[in-house]
Design an enzyme around this catalytic site. Structure first.
Site, PDB file in Angstrom:
ATOM      1  N   PRO A  20       0.852  -1.199   0.000  1.00  0.00           N
ATOM      2  CG  PRO A  20       0.005  -1.055   2.169  1.00  0.00           C
ATOM      3  CD  PRO A  20       0.776  -1.953   1.260  1.00  0.00           C
ATOM      4  CG  MET A  21       3.547   2.140  -1.943  1.00  0.00           C
ATOM      5  SD  MET A  21       4.681   1.890  -3.337  1.00  0.00           S
ATOM      6  CE  MET A  21       3.671   0.841  -4.408  1.00  0.00           C
ATOM      7  CG  LEU A  22      -1.002   8.602   1.132  1.00  0.00           C
ATOM      8  CD1 LEU A  22      -2.341   7.932   1.434  1.00  0.00           C
ATOM      9  CD2 LEU A  22      -0.552   9.444   2.327  1.00  0.00           C
ATOM     10  CB  CYS A 102       2.389   4.813   8.197  1.00  0.00           C
ATOM     11  SG  CYS A 102       2.627   6.473   7.515  1.00  0.00           S
ATOM     12  CG  ASN A 213       7.443  -3.698   2.561  1.00  0.00           C
ATOM     13  OD1 ASN A 213       7.169  -2.736   3.263  1.00  0.00           O
ATOM     14  ND2 ASN A 213       7.621  -3.583   1.266  1.00  0.00           N
ATOM     15  N   GLY A 214      10.524  -4.193   2.076  1.00  0.00           N
ATOM     16  CA  GLY A 214      11.609  -3.252   2.294  1.00  0.00           C
ATOM     17  C   GLY A 214      12.816  -3.497   1.408  1.00  0.00           C
ATOM     18  NE  ARG A 236      10.987   2.958  -1.663  1.00  0.00           N
ATOM     19  CZ  ARG A 236      12.153   3.132  -1.049  1.00  0.00           C
ATOM     20  NH1 ARG A 236      12.858   4.222  -1.293  1.00  0.00           N
ATOM     21  NH2 ARG A 236      12.616   2.233  -0.204  1.00  0.00           N
TER      22      ARG A 236
END
Length: 335
Positions: A20-22, A102, A213-214, A236
């Site tokens: 999920p990415m704003l 977040c 993740n990361g 990303r």
């Protein structure tokens, strides 16, 4: 009647998911991503409980083609989270995910996100409240620690507490979060990655479904992580280099279908774009997510430039996309 066992989340294929990415993983991006991978588990942008319960817009809208699809919620009030989870289930979402990762000031001021790692009992209460009212998986995305609370014991105490209320799936961003002094962007880059800590977590909790993740930038890296873990979540790279998704099903999920070409992806997007334009939408609402389609190839700059300069104009239609692709082909011939 309701599924409250710890293995609920294994009903979904979690081999590969998109974080999920704003401002990035809106419904247009998710439709685009789904064209390239049938297996990737997609996540919405984080949506706060306040927006869903009190906002004027419909924050739960999506296209049926997006399934499997998870809704990520931001909040810390168990009653409000339960109401939102129930709405999500009624709307057909495949999972509800609680954001405990977040670190932004705005999120902290709302008492949700990474700061909740310091309140595992509250997170457990939130998970329990949601699980009581839905029969879809309720999962948690978190970090390996916050500020100076970054020991393995701190992480396992958090996991133990939340797991006790039936959470069987955790997505771990393999960095800690600094709650003060770093921007959200810096928190995705400056704290060092500790993949081994997440691997250790899986060894110590084999019954849990754990995704990592990361910093993951290739499917080859994903394959390495999958030797240790249940799933890989990419953020990303899946946005900035979206064509990596075209091989997810084949490389990670055993599909024998042919890999979709970039040209075929563009062609498949055109009817969707036309439908959006017909209801008053703007072209750049969609094409902004397609900017990276030719990442790393001759012609990538021409594609980006043409879309960036023309898609935002009043009246811009699918001819802009076609001409942008022609500019790519011209560059390829010139090579």
């Amino acid at each position: 009647m309701l599924k409250n066992n710890i293995n609920d989340s294994k009903n979904l294929d979690r081999t590969f998911s998109i974080a999920p990415m704003l401002d990035w993983t809106d419904r247009h991006y998710r439709y685009f991503a789904r064209l390239m991978s049938a297996n990737a588990l997609l996540y919405t942008e984080m949506v706060t409980t306040g927006a869903i319960l009190h906002g004027r817009g419909d924050y739960l809208t999506y296209n049926q083609e997006e399934h499997p699809l998870a809704l990520q919620l931001g909040g810390s009030n168990p009653v409000e989270l339960a109401r939102c989870a129930k709405l999500a289930a009624e709307r057909g979402y495949d999972e509800v995910n609680l954001n405990v990762g977040c670190p932004s000031d705005r999120v902290q001021n709302g008492r949700f996100g990474a700061c909740l790692m310091a309140e595992p009992e509250l997170v457990a209460e939130c998970v329990d409240a949601m699980k009581q009212v839905v029969d879809i998986p309720v999962t948690v995305k978190t970090r390996i620690g916050i500020d100076e609370q970054d020991s393995y014991e701190f992480l396992t105490h958090f996991i133990d507490t939340v797991m006790a209320k039936g959470c069987g799936e955790f997505i771990i961003h393999a960095r800690k979060a600094w709650l003060q002094g770093l921007s959200p962007k810096e928190n995705r880059e400056i704290p060092p990655l500790d993949y081994d800590r997440v691997y250790q977590l899986k060894r110590d909790y084999p019954a849990l479904n754990i995704s990592i993740n990361g910093g993951i930038t290739s499917l080859e890296q994903a394959q390495t992580h999958l030797q240790h873990l249940d799933g890989v979540m990419v953020g990303r790279e899946a946005y900035q280099n979206p064509y990596m998704l075209a091989q997810v099903d084949q490389v990670l999920c055993g599909s024998t279908k042919a890999v979709m070409s970039r040209e075929a992806v563009i062609e498949a997007m055109l009817p969707y774009i036309e439908a959006h334009l017909q209801v008053g939408g703007r072209l750049n609402h969609i094409t902004r997510h397609m900017i990276g389609l030719f990442q790393g190839l001759p012609g990538a700059r021409a594609w980006r430039r043409y879309l960036s300069e023309n898609a935002h104009k009043n009246g811009a239609g699918i001819e802009v996309v076609k001409l942008a692709y022609q500019s790519v082909q011209t560059d390829l011939v010139a090579q």
